[in-house]
Design a protein around this motif. Sequence first.
Motif, PDB file in Angstrom:
ATOM      1  N   ARG A  17       1.100   1.031  40.564  1.00  0.00           N
ATOM      2  CA  ARG A  17       1.066   2.468  40.298  1.00  0.00           C
ATOM      3  C   ARG A  17       2.013   2.899  39.194  1.00  0.00           C
ATOM      4  O   ARG A  17       1.729   3.844  38.461  1.00  0.00           O
ATOM      5  CB  ARG A  17       1.412   3.222  41.577  1.00  0.00           C
ATOM      6  CG  ARG A  17       0.398   3.020  42.649  1.00  0.00           C
ATOM      7  CD  ARG A  17       0.721   3.853  43.866  1.00  0.00           C
ATOM      8  NE  ARG A  17      -0.270   3.595  44.904  1.00  0.00           N
ATOM      9  CZ  ARG A  17       0.031   3.355  46.154  1.00  0.00           C
ATOM     10  NH1 ARG A  17       1.284   3.342  46.545  1.00  0.00           N
ATOM     11  NH2 ARG A  17      -0.913   3.133  47.028  1.00  0.00           N
ATOM     12  N   ASN A  18       3.155   2.252  39.076  1.00  0.00           N
ATOM     13  CA  ASN A  18       4.200   2.673  38.148  1.00  0.00           C
ATOM     14  C   ASN A  18       4.365   1.618  37.054  1.00  0.00           C
ATOM     15  O   ASN A  18       4.792   0.501  37.334  1.00  0.00           O
ATOM     16  CB  ASN A  18       5.513   2.860  38.916  1.00  0.00           C
ATOM     17  CG  ASN A  18       6.604   3.453  38.071  1.00  0.00           C
ATOM     18  OD1 ASN A  18       6.420   3.734  36.892  1.00  0.00           O
ATOM     19  ND2 ASN A  18       7.753   3.657  38.683  1.00  0.00           N
ATOM     20  N   PRO A  19       4.058   1.957  35.812  1.00  0.00           N
ATOM     21  CA  PRO A  19       4.157   0.964  34.733  1.00  0.00           C
ATOM     22  C   PRO A  19       5.565   0.411  34.524  1.00  0.00           C
ATOM     23  O   PRO A  19       5.733  -0.706  34.049  1.00  0.00           O
ATOM     24  CB  PRO A  19       3.702   1.731  33.495  1.00  0.00           C
ATOM     25  CG  PRO A  19       2.954   2.901  33.997  1.00  0.00           C
ATOM     26  CD  PRO A  19       3.511   3.221  35.344  1.00  0.00           C
ATOM     27  N   VAL A  20       6.588   1.152  34.901  1.00  0.00           N
ATOM     28  CA  VAL A  20       7.966   0.701  34.693  1.00  0.00           C
ATOM     29  C   VAL A  20       8.317  -0.474  35.607  1.00  0.00           C
ATOM     30  O   VAL A  20       9.167  -1.289  35.277  1.00  0.00           O
ATOM     31  CB  VAL A  20       8.938   1.885  34.910  1.00  0.00           C
ATOM     32  CG1 VAL A  20      10.378   1.467  34.763  1.00  0.00           C
ATOM     33  CG2 VAL A  20       8.613   3.012  33.945  1.00  0.00           C
ATOM     34  N   ARG A  21       7.648  -0.603  36.743  1.00  0.00           N
ATOM     35  CA  ARG A  21       7.944  -1.664  37.700  1.00  0.00           C
ATOM     36  C   ARG A  21       7.238  -2.982  37.386  1.00  0.00           C
ATOM     37  O   ARG A  21       7.552  -4.007  37.979  1.00  0.00           O
ATOM     38  CB  ARG A  21       7.558  -1.213  39.112  1.00  0.00           C
ATOM     39  CG  ARG A  21       8.252   0.044  39.580  1.00  0.00           C
ATOM     40  CD  ARG A  21       9.726  -0.098  39.648  1.00  0.00           C
ATOM     41  NE  ARG A  21      10.080  -0.985  40.722  1.00  0.00           N
ATOM     42  CZ  ARG A  21      11.283  -1.479  40.918  1.00  0.00           C
ATOM     43  NH1 ARG A  21      12.264  -1.170  40.121  1.00  0.00           N
ATOM     44  NH2 ARG A  21      11.523  -2.294  41.890  1.00  0.00           N
ATOM     45  N   VAL A  82       7.645  -8.893  26.374  1.00  0.00           N
ATOM     46  CA  VAL A  82       6.439  -8.244  25.870  1.00  0.00           C
ATOM     47  C   VAL A  82       6.190  -6.893  26.533  1.00  0.00           C
ATOM     48  O   VAL A  82       6.012  -5.885  25.866  1.00  0.00           O
ATOM     49  CB  VAL A  82       5.210  -9.162  26.041  1.00  0.00           C
ATOM     50  CG1 VAL A  82       3.954  -8.467  25.596  1.00  0.00           C
ATOM     51  CG2 VAL A  82       5.415 -10.448  25.255  1.00  0.00           C
ATOM     52  N   VAL A  83       6.163  -6.870  27.847  1.00  0.00           N
ATOM     53  CA  VAL A  83       5.771  -5.652  28.564  1.00  0.00           C
ATOM     54  C   VAL A  83       6.756  -4.504  28.359  1.00  0.00           C
ATOM     55  O   VAL A  83       6.329  -3.375  28.134  1.00  0.00           O
ATOM     56  CB  VAL A  83       5.549  -5.962  30.062  1.00  0.00           C
ATOM     57  CG1 VAL A  83       5.230  -4.713  30.838  1.00  0.00           C
ATOM     58  CG2 VAL A  83       4.428  -6.982  30.215  1.00  0.00           C
ATOM     59  N   PRO A  84       8.082  -4.713  28.392  1.00  0.00           N
ATOM     60  CA  PRO A  84       8.986  -3.573  28.223  1.00  0.00           C
ATOM     61  C   PRO A  84       8.938  -2.917  26.844  1.00  0.00           C
ATOM     62  O   PRO A  84       9.380  -1.781  26.693  1.00  0.00           O
ATOM     63  CB  PRO A  84      10.370  -4.151  28.484  1.00  0.00           C
ATOM     64  CG  PRO A  84      10.142  -5.369  29.266  1.00  0.00           C
ATOM     65  CD  PRO A  84       8.823  -5.902  28.803  1.00  0.00           C
ATOM     66  N   CYS A  85       8.417  -3.603  25.838  1.00  0.00           N
ATOM     67  CA  CYS A  85       8.355  -3.005  24.495  1.00  0.00           C
ATOM     68  C   CYS A  85       7.472  -1.769  24.481  1.00  0.00           C
ATOM     69  O   CYS A  85       7.809  -0.774  23.848  1.00  0.00           O
ATOM     70  CB  CYS A  85       7.833  -4.031  23.489  1.00  0.00           C
ATOM     71  SG  CYS A  85       8.940  -5.416  23.261  1.00  0.00           S
ATOM     72  N   ASP A  86       6.336  -1.831  25.154  1.00  0.00           N
ATOM     73  CA  ASP A  86       5.404  -0.704  25.244  1.00  0.00           C
ATOM     74  C   ASP A  86       4.817  -0.722  26.649  1.00  0.00           C
ATOM     75  O   ASP A  86       3.740  -1.248  26.874  1.00  0.00           O
ATOM     76  CB  ASP A  86       4.317  -0.835  24.181  1.00  0.00           C
ATOM     77  CG  ASP A  86       3.350   0.333  24.196  1.00  0.00           C
ATOM     78  OD1 ASP A  86       3.711   1.391  24.740  1.00  0.00           O
ATOM     79  OD2 ASP A  86       2.240   0.177  23.671  1.00  0.00           O
ATOM     80  N   TRP A  90       0.969  -1.876  27.660  1.00  0.00           N
ATOM     81  CA  TRP A  90       0.816  -3.201  28.256  1.00  0.00           C
ATOM     82  C   TRP A  90       0.658  -3.149  29.767  1.00  0.00           C
ATOM     83  O   TRP A  90       0.671  -4.190  30.434  1.00  0.00           O
ATOM     84  CB  TRP A  90       2.031  -4.071  27.915  1.00  0.00           C
ATOM     85  CG  TRP A  90       2.001  -4.592  26.532  1.00  0.00           C
ATOM     86  CD1 TRP A  90       2.561  -4.037  25.430  1.00  0.00           C
ATOM     87  CD2 TRP A  90       1.355  -5.784  26.087  1.00  0.00           C
ATOM     88  NE1 TRP A  90       2.329  -4.796  24.332  1.00  0.00           N
ATOM     89  CE2 TRP A  90       1.579  -5.886  24.702  1.00  0.00           C
ATOM     90  CE3 TRP A  90       0.609  -6.765  26.714  1.00  0.00           C
ATOM     91  CZ2 TRP A  90       1.086  -6.934  23.946  1.00  0.00           C
ATOM     92  CZ3 TRP A  90       0.120  -7.805  25.964  1.00  0.00           C
ATOM     93  CH2 TRP A  90       0.363  -7.881  24.599  1.00  0.00           C
ATOM     94  N   HIS A  91       0.510  -1.963  30.336  1.00  0.00           N
ATOM     95  CA  HIS A  91       0.437  -1.839  31.786  1.00  0.00           C
ATOM     96  C   HIS A  91      -0.756  -2.591  32.369  1.00  0.00           C
ATOM     97  O   HIS A  91      -0.615  -3.325  33.353  1.00  0.00           O
ATOM     98  CB  HIS A  91       0.383  -0.361  32.175  1.00  0.00           C
ATOM     99  CG  HIS A  91       0.437  -0.140  33.654  1.00  0.00           C
ATOM    100  ND1 HIS A  91      -0.415   0.692  34.303  1.00  0.00           N
ATOM    101  CD2 HIS A  91       1.243  -0.662  34.623  1.00  0.00           C
ATOM    102  CE1 HIS A  91      -0.146   0.689  35.588  1.00  0.00           C
ATOM    103  NE2 HIS A  91       0.854  -0.120  35.816  1.00  0.00           N
ATOM    104  N   ASP A  92      -1.937  -2.448  31.763  1.00  0.00           N
ATOM    105  CA  ASP A  92      -3.117  -3.140  32.287  1.00  0.00           C
ATOM    106  C   ASP A  92      -2.999  -4.653  32.154  1.00  0.00           C
ATOM    107  O   ASP A  92      -3.342  -5.404  33.072  1.00  0.00           O
ATOM    108  CB  ASP A  92      -4.380  -2.644  31.582  1.00  0.00           C
ATOM    109  CG  ASP A  92      -4.711  -1.210  31.964  1.00  0.00           C
ATOM    110  OD1 ASP A  92      -4.321  -0.783  33.063  1.00  0.00           O
ATOM    111  OD2 ASP A  92      -5.350  -0.526  31.153  1.00  0.00           O
ATOM    112  N   ALA A  93      -2.501  -5.112  31.012  1.00  0.00           N
ATOM    113  CA  ALA A  93      -2.320  -6.559  30.828  1.00  0.00           C
ATOM    114  C   ALA A  93      -1.263  -7.096  31.787  1.00  0.00           C
ATOM    115  O   ALA A  93      -1.422  -8.186  32.354  1.00  0.00           O
ATOM    116  CB  ALA A  93      -1.922  -6.860  29.387  1.00  0.00           C
ATOM    117  N   GLY A  94      -0.201  -6.341  31.986  1.00  0.00           N
ATOM    118  CA  GLY A  94       0.839  -6.759  32.924  1.00  0.00           C
ATOM    119  C   GLY A  94       0.332  -6.832  34.347  1.00  0.00           C
ATOM    120  O   GLY A  94       0.663  -7.759  35.087  1.00  0.00           O
TER     121      GLY A  94
END
Length: 118
Positions: A17-21, A82-86, A90-94
Amino acid sequence: MASQLGIPMELIVEARRNPVRVPVALISFGVLSAAALALIIFKAPAGIFLHLHGSTPAYLCYSVLGAVVVFGLAVAPFGYWVVPCDVDGWHDAGKTVLWVSILPLVLVLALGGLAFLK
């Protein structure tokens, strides 16, 4: 089962639910998958591999664990760099990598990962 290994299930749900996690979950799963190296070093193949004859099952067990270690060593840097840059981009790929990384965790548990909890 995953919460016994140090990865709370809330982390997976929050990452969905949360892209930051997502980076935290990816790094946790990567490190846990790379911990399969301890199985390669300290534990002989057991379970179904004891009933099969020859050395091929042992090589199969070690090759699966080696692949899990390599996958874990690839997932953790993906979550760190990779993911923290954007995060939003990158939420779906992550999330996809996170859900795919559950399979190696199941393989490690099936090949004797719970033996270290005793």
